[in-house]
Design an enzyme around this catalytic site. Structure first.
Site, PDB file in Angstrom:
ATOM      1  CG  HIS A  79     -32.927  -1.083  20.293  1.00  0.00           C
ATOM      2  ND1 HIS A  79     -32.346  -2.421  20.626  1.00  0.00           N
ATOM      3  CD2 HIS A  79     -31.964  -0.722  19.372  1.00  0.00           C
ATOM      4  CE1 HIS A  79     -31.330  -2.547  19.968  1.00  0.00           C
ATOM      5  NE2 HIS A  79     -31.138  -1.740  19.310  1.00  0.00           N
ATOM      6  CD  GLN A 123     -30.472   2.728  17.674  1.00  0.00           C
ATOM      7  OE1 GLN A 123     -29.710   2.237  17.142  1.00  0.00           O
ATOM      8  NE2 GLN A 123     -30.295   2.600  18.976  1.00  0.00           N
ATOM      9  CD  GLU A 156     -25.764   3.145  21.985  1.00  0.00           C
ATOM     10  OE1 GLU A 156     -26.870   3.566  21.814  1.00  0.00           O
ATOM     11  OE2 GLU A 156     -25.446   2.145  22.454  1.00  0.00           O
ATOM     12  CG  HIS A 157     -25.100   3.288  17.726  1.00  0.00           C
ATOM     13  ND1 HIS A 157     -26.293   2.930  18.366  1.00  0.00           N
ATOM     14  CD2 HIS A 157     -24.474   2.286  17.795  1.00  0.00           C
ATOM     15  CE1 HIS A 157     -26.038   2.008  18.993  1.00  0.00           C
ATOM     16  NE2 HIS A 157     -25.068   1.358  18.801  1.00  0.00           N
ATOM     17  CG  ASP A 186     -26.352  -3.475  16.864  1.00  0.00           C
ATOM     18  OD1 ASP A 186     -25.775  -2.478  17.678  1.00  0.00           O
ATOM     19  OD2 ASP A 186     -27.634  -3.041  16.645  1.00  0.00           O
ATOM     20  CG  HIS A 204       4.647  13.005  52.470  1.00  0.00           C
ATOM     21  ND1 HIS A 204       3.718  12.790  53.805  1.00  0.00           N
ATOM     22  CD2 HIS A 204       4.023  12.366  51.559  1.00  0.00           C
ATOM     23  CE1 HIS A 204       2.875  12.285  53.439  1.00  0.00           C
ATOM     24  NE2 HIS A 204       3.019  11.871  52.028  1.00  0.00           N
TER      25      HIS A 204
END
Lengths: 430, 430
Positions: free
Chosen positions: B262, B259, B327-328, B361, B420
């Site tokens: 990145h 991770q 996220e994960h 991924d 209406h």
């Protein structure tokens, strides 16, 4: 007078593009003002919210007033007539019955390699529903926001409603009670959105904010997006009626007026294959407007934003409908199913002569918070899924990980992410 | 060194809140710059896109270069090795097989009153997928964006990928070809988002834009939202590993490094019930980092944003996971199913010791475009539904309209929308 277009005329494309691109809202430069309000609420919390509320809504609140007490809700609710109470309950029950069918199911399965894959849905913890106040009150919007949230399993459903001059509609409070709202704050504008997104001493922070609002509310939602989820950036309401010779001009006129009476840039468009119907509808709108108690807003909206378009065929009408991508589309035809598949972009479609759009605003059962300003090209009306989110599940065993290893490590190397490849290989090197 | 927290210490809550609130991206004031770029592209079209692209990407393009020709795609694709081609095909096939199960079904039914209600799904006509270029190339992101769009039935799938110095990855072009992309533009940044949202002479306008990007791309997506749909405002990637004594410290370390590599603010967090494991993992990260070819980014990310948190129980770990809303989430446990139901907020969950996040991924089959920056509280990963929209259908006959009349007219009167009510009553007064 509304604009009148004929698809056969040589300048039609140019006029139609102008109609599509026409601005129906004053393009207000509110971004900076809203950014300052959000920063103020984040820094000073309740103090900022109270000051801004008293300034914009002409009230004299303290922080203790911001949240409406259960006692006040009960007292106000008790004042609502039995007739209105029954109508709210009907709306609630029908909206609930329809939205229940939107509840998603989890799906977990094992594929041929032995990998377990899954999709699991869970509710958002807390949501904020913005309900405009001011000129009119919208108990129906409370129901349309809160019912799907409740069905989704949302724990905290907070309502923000501005109370100009301190006035709050008892019907709105009763609607909130019926629909399962857990908190009601008498706040509005960008300060309400900021308070819901970031929380203050009194206003509980939420995870997602939905509901229509003015330009300040829209700008605030845009700016807090990411900190919280939002549904959409709403614009003025709109209807597109597609009619042929089978349509009753008086009924169509009534529908066009119903849309125009929202004001604030609301737009009514008639597309028809019959020039005679177009003429008759225009005359009927004039006649009916003169009988309407509050005719000014509707007349102004019809004159400024209304359009009547004659076309050669229903196919042509459907093609225009897709370019307009209207919030509401009425098919005033004996057999609407014939062109229904051709209408791809619409928030909601109302079929046949006996389905005026207004029935969907209240008690049809479908949601009335729908995509506006051509966003039906990519967006949907409010529903249960707006209050839930999907988590993917993945599970490999040693054999399936080994089977996927080569492809995964190859792609990791292509992307120059060696650590990714190693996290796979390390589990298999033994 | 990553931060080390213990849930039993008296200042834990304070430190944890600081960790949650920590900024991982330079907070760039790019809003005004991006607004100017969008305005320029709207006004000058291709000329602006070419100028901005040549300026930021150091290229010498003319408008004729913006769209990559089918011949260039074919030539580049032919250069890709069989091994990489097979890996892309595996990724494509598995992502397709999983996402096929997300296709929604229409549902049309008649209720007890005789009202027909329906939910109909249709694809978005045209979408843009942004794929970052520059430091690395991401063919996997092409697949994750284009495959669900294709399954949804989207007609035009446009790819925007910046090519700094004019370099474009042949693997990205092959991935686009395999995944069914219909157009590829060598453009990036805010100018790419503006061109896709508004169209230019060369770049076809789309209805929705998805995919990750830098701060300029994120700001541009926020500003064009409404003109087009967007998926989310993406932030740096992140993983949360929950492990007990059954976990292998070397495997966990590899996942945390994967991770961190990145870069750009990516965050790795370990939450464990075992202090011994925490120590062993920290030592292993150090050891493995020294063996990684490109270790600088990963080491910097781990030192700056990494965190190791010891807790008393898995219940406590789950509670923290919900606050982090990562996220994960990896559950490095012998029996992950025990705490799975307690983890409510996560983009994707990876179960058991043999499911490193990296497998998801590339070739797990689930999507890797997932909610970041705590947005898993309200958002989901990319899927087929992101490329479709829901239209409500409603149809009354005279009898059902009559049955609903009273409630609808009552609510219309409460909301002061007489027109209406009249649009309903006029159909029944005869």
């Amino acid at each position: 007078m509304p604009i009148r277009l004929d698809s056969a005329s040589s300048d039609f494309e140019q006029s139609f593009v102008a109609l599509l691109g026409g601005k129906r809202e004053a393009s207000q430069e509110v971004g900076d003002v809203v950014a300052a309000i959000i920063a103020d609420v984040r820094t000073r919390g309740d103090d900022a919210v109270v000051e801004l509320t008293n300034k914009f809504d002409h009230t004299h609140f303290t922080a203790a007033d911001l949240r409406i007490s259960p006692e006040e809700i009960d007292r106000a609710s008790a004042r609502v007539s039995d007739e209105v109470r029954a109508a709210l309950q009907t709306a609630h029950d029908r909206v609930k019955a329809h939205h229940e069918k939107q509840l998603p199911t989890d799906h977990i399965y094992q594929d041929a390699l032995g990998v377990t894959l899954g999709t699991r849905w869970t509710p958002v913890d807390a949501v904020g529903i913005y309900v405009p106040g001011g000129l009119a009150t919208y108990p129906s919007t409370v129901i349309m926001g809160a019912v799907p949230a409740k069905l989704a399993g949302v724990g905290r459903i907070a309502l923000a409603v501005p109370t100009p001059g301190g006035q709050i509609s008892a019907v709105v409070l009763l609607a909130a009670k019926i629909a399962g709202v857990t908190e009601i704050y008498r706040i509005g504008g960008a300060q309400a959105i900021a308070a819901l997104a970031y929380g203050t001493e009194t206003v509980g922070r939420v995870d997602k904010i939905v509901g229509p609002g003015n330009a300040y509310v829209a700008a605030a939602k845009r700016q807090v997006f990411g900190q919280v989820g939002i549904d959409s950036i709403a614009g003025p309401s709109e209807v597109l009626v597609i009619a042929d010779g089978s349509a009753n001009p008086a009924w169509i006129a009534a529908d066009l007026i119903a849309q125009a009476e929202h004001g604030g840039g609301a737009q009514s468009i008639l597309v028809t294959t019959e020039k005679g119907l177009a003429d008759a509808v225009e005359a009927e709108v004039d006649r009916q407007l003169s009988l309407l108690p509050r005719q000014d807003i509707a007349r102004e909206g019809w004159d400024e934003f209304g359009a009547v378009i004659t076309v050669a065929s229903l196919d042509e009408a459907a093609a225009l409908a897709n370019r307009i991508a209207s919030e509401h589309v009425e098919l005033a035809l004996d057999d609407p199913d014939v062109i229904l598949p051709a209408i791809r972009h619409a928030g909601a479609i109302f079929l046949g002569h006996h389905t005026p759009e207004a029935i969907g605003d209240y008690v049809g059962g479908s949601n009335h918070v729908l995509p506006t300003a051509r966003s039906a090209r990519f967006a949907s009306g409010l529903g249960v899924l707006d209050f839930m989110k999907r988590t993917s599940l993945l599970r490999c065993d040693p054999a399936s990980l080994a089977a996927l290893r080569e492809a995964a490590v190859t792609l990791a190397e292509v992307e120059a992410l060696d650590g990714h490849g190693r996290s796979i290989s390390i589990r298999l090197n033994h």
